[in-house]
Design a protein around this motif. Sequence first.
Motif, mmCIF file in Angstrom:
data_model
loop_
_atom_site.group_PDB
_atom_site.id
_atom_site.type_symbol
_atom_site.label_atom_id
_atom_site.label_comp_id
_atom_site.label_asym_id
_atom_site.label_seq_id
_atom_site.Cartn_x
_atom_site.Cartn_y
_atom_site.Cartn_z
ATOM 1 N N THR A 90 0.800 -1.214 0.000
ATOM 2 C CA THR A 90 0.000 0.000 0.000
ATOM 3 C C THR A 90 0.833 1.264 0.000
ATOM 4 O OG1 THR A 90 -0.070 -0.154 2.383
ATOM 5 C CG2 THR A 90 -1.921 -1.082 1.165
ATOM 6 N N GLN A 97 -2.579 2.025 -7.310
ATOM 7 C CA GLN A 97 -3.171 0.726 -6.957
ATOM 8 C C GLN A 97 -3.135 -0.222 -8.151
ATOM 9 O OE1 GLN A 97 -7.201 0.908 -5.502
ATOM 10 N NE2 GLN A 97 -6.618 1.943 -3.602
ATOM 11 N N HIS A 99 -4.958 -3.928 -9.422
ATOM 12 C CA HIS A 99 -5.908 -5.007 -9.162
ATOM 13 C C HIS A 99 -5.982 -5.872 -10.395
ATOM 14 C CE1 HIS A 99 -7.446 -3.342 -5.379
ATOM 15 N NE2 HIS A 99 -7.301 -2.161 -5.953
ATOM 16 N N SER A 134 -4.425 2.196 -11.220
ATOM 17 C CA SER A 134 -5.030 3.526 -11.091
ATOM 18 C C SER A 134 -4.135 4.370 -10.201
ATOM 19 C CB SER A 134 -6.439 3.430 -10.503
ATOM 20 O OG SER A 134 -6.398 2.856 -9.219
ATOM 21 N N GLN A 142 -8.046 11.327 -11.256
ATOM 22 C CA GLN A 142 -7.671 9.920 -11.264
ATOM 23 C C GLN A 142 -7.403 9.455 -12.687
ATOM 24 O OE1 GLN A 142 -9.975 6.973 -9.008
ATOM 25 N NE2 GLN A 142 -9.622 5.501 -10.642
ATOM 26 N N ARG B 55 -7.942 9.428 2.383
ATOM 27 C CA ARG B 55 -7.397 8.081 2.197
ATOM 28 C C ARG B 55 -8.090 7.139 3.170
ATOM 29 N NH1 ARG B 55 -2.457 11.179 1.430
ATOM 30 N NH2 ARG B 55 -1.585 10.705 -0.619
ATOM 31 N N ARG B 82 -18.323 -4.138 -0.493
ATOM 32 C CA ARG B 82 -17.415 -4.871 -1.385
ATOM 33 C C ARG B 82 -17.862 -4.725 -2.833
ATOM 34 N NH1 ARG B 82 -12.652 -5.687 -1.849
ATOM 35 N NH2 ARG B 82 -12.641 -6.075 0.389
ATOM 36 N N GLN B 95 -11.295 4.034 -6.883
ATOM 37 C CA GLN B 95 -10.295 3.169 -6.261
ATOM 38 C C GLN B 95 -10.911 2.450 -5.074
ATOM 39 O OE1 GLN B 95 -6.831 5.802 -5.539
ATOM 40 N NE2 GLN B 95 -5.848 4.654 -7.176
ATOM 41 N N ALA B 96 -10.243 1.381 -4.644
ATOM 42 C CA ALA B 96 -10.692 0.652 -3.466
ATOM 43 C C ALA B 96 -10.005 1.250 -2.248
ATOM 44 C CB ALA B 96 -10.323 -0.819 -3.610
ATOM 45 N N PRO B 97 -10.609 1.105 -1.060
ATOM 46 C CA PRO B 97 -9.891 1.534 0.138
ATOM 47 C C PRO B 97 -8.688 0.625 0.357
ATOM 48 C CG PRO B 97 -11.960 0.458 0.727
ATOM 49 C CD PRO B 97 -11.928 0.546 -0.766
ATOM 50 N N VAL B 98 -7.749 1.085 1.142
ATOM 51 C CA VAL B 98 -6.561 0.274 1.419
ATOM 52 C C VAL B 98 -6.879 -0.680 2.560
ATOM 53 C CG1 VAL B 98 -4.179 0.322 2.230
ATOM 54 C CG2 VAL B 98 -5.009 2.062 0.627
ATOM 55 N N ARG B 99 -6.628 -1.966 2.337
ATOM 56 C CA ARG B 99 -6.930 -2.954 3.371
ATOM 57 C C ARG B 99 -5.736 -3.152 4.297
ATOM 58 N NH1 ARG B 99 -7.688 -9.106 2.496
ATOM 59 N NH2 ARG B 99 -6.008 -9.144 4.029
ATOM 60 N N LYS B 109 -1.361 3.154 10.295
ATOM 61 C CA LYS B 109 -1.619 3.821 9.002
ATOM 62 C C LYS B 109 -2.373 5.133 9.193
ATOM 63 C CE LYS B 109 -0.148 0.722 5.992
ATOM 64 N NZ LYS B 109 1.079 0.919 5.267
#
Lengths: 471, 135
Positions: A90, A97, A99, A134, A142, B55, B82, B95-99, B109
Amino acid sequence: MKMLTCSRLNSYFGNLSKWVAKGVILLFAIGSISAQAQESPAQKQSELIKPLNKRLKSTDLLAQVTETEVSSVTEKPGLVSTAMQWLRSTDRPGDLQFHGFVSQAYITTSDNNVFGNSDNGGSFGLTEAGLNASVRPLPRLQLSAQVLSRRAGEGNSGEPRLDYAILDYQLYAHEANQFGIRVGRLKNPFGFYNETRDVAFTRPSILLPQSIYFDRTRNLGLSSDSVQLYGDTSVFDWGTFSAQFGVTLPVVDDKDTESSLLGSVRKGHLNREVSYIGRGIFETNDKRLRLGISGIWLNTSYDPNSRLNDPLGPGALQFTPVIFSAQYNAERWTLTSEYAIRPFDYNNGFRTPPAPRGLNGIDIVGESYYFQGEYRFTPKWEGIVRYDALFTDRSDRDGSEFAKLTGGISHTRFAKDITVGLRWNVTPAFMLRAEYHYVNGTAWLSRLDNPSPLATEQHWHLYGILGSYRF
Amino acid sequence: MIFVGLLGVKADVRANDHFEIVTNPSVSEVALSVNSLRSIFSMSLKTWPNGTKIRVFVLSDDDQLHKAVSKGKLNVFPYQLRSTWDRLVFSGTGQAPVRVNSIEEMLDKVANTPGAIGYLWRANINENVNVLQIK
């Protein structure tokens, strides 16, 4: 004059998509620079307080990189897991990112071919893989891109193609209200599933309801070079309304699309004409109820190949489907239904002797709908049942008029599909799925996989299993 | 067996409201509406009012705290979040959140990332993060 504007727009879009594609290559470079560029004055201040901290971190990162490089040289099996770790990590600049996903299906049918020679002992003919990146170089900007490979019967060879490449700028944002613009190659927003139809984790079954999400015209429906405006607004205290509207150039240059729109693969080619697409979705705050309406105004025209003695003349066709979507989500179950009305309109240019009528002036309205229920027995096990119906011409649901007029086969004009399936989430990243279809009719079969309608069966069964990995 | 049962009970009791939404100290907001919070965790609201990046950090979908925050604070089921994130990521529109993999990593974090937002059990909160009031 109109032609001139169109061709200008054409070249504008063409250049644009090339430009965006090139831009994507710069994603990584921008990402690393943006870490410094993006901070606002407020953040800069806090950065000033701990500059040492930050430097320390980046040297740490460097040390890690060298370390992994060294270990990958000495220890080969670690390479994949190191790469995965890097993809998952991360601490990348510019919020970069990655995926991706890989899916493999095994499909066997009693009769008729789906994704390869499936009625002859089954086929591993469906493979899907995608990788996307991205980055947010600025808080409101973005950039993202995805490369997709799909191997599915005669229509898709598995050759990787640029699926999307998007520049997205949010012009306005306040609480639940947002407004922005997207430019590039965009996924077409229609229905609930179209934009992510190739990602097994995001669709409800191995085969999406084919009445609405035709796999044979998927390239036409999937993505196009567009300029799109989007916005979200809160509707009182009930929920959010999200809308997208785009001016697009559809992708019509593949054989599957051509044979679907023109009856078979022709000698000439289809042209990209300026088209429009829009979708609005209302979602309650608890995301339980989702209601959507999507519309496409697709224009394309046909240029015959005069050197090859083309029986088709130059013609234009319009395809203007409207889709209504509804979904209810409870903790254990989800009910989904979509209804589409699909008018096709061919002008009088297509002369196709010796057929009595050919494509000339055909003006038919197709109709599609499905009802679907999903049930989550446990977080790991899910079940699905669905009834899906497609009528190529809603005024001739059993295809009898068609058979009488053209001598064609009536069951190529409809398809009614009962589906039962099971999904097992082995881990959050790996999923297995099995399903059974009983289909009455052949309207959505790919003509490339089933070149002779005479060789198709009206009543048939399909069994499929699929494994999918994502990160 | 009894031990496992007791743990289960303890987790349930904890889930009842013993968590808070936390932010990095660089975030000047002290309170947020539920709608804004939901927009943030749905990844559609991307910037704080002063224009800096938001973020988002989350635990895994089946984590007890993640479930508690989803259902108790955002009023949505984890599977809905999800599917919202998957739609954004695989259509290229977000974008996806950071896991993160643990409560400790969440604390680390959020405390060290400018513009960060996440959640923590009250017992794990310290002076390195701000607690956000949700109206």
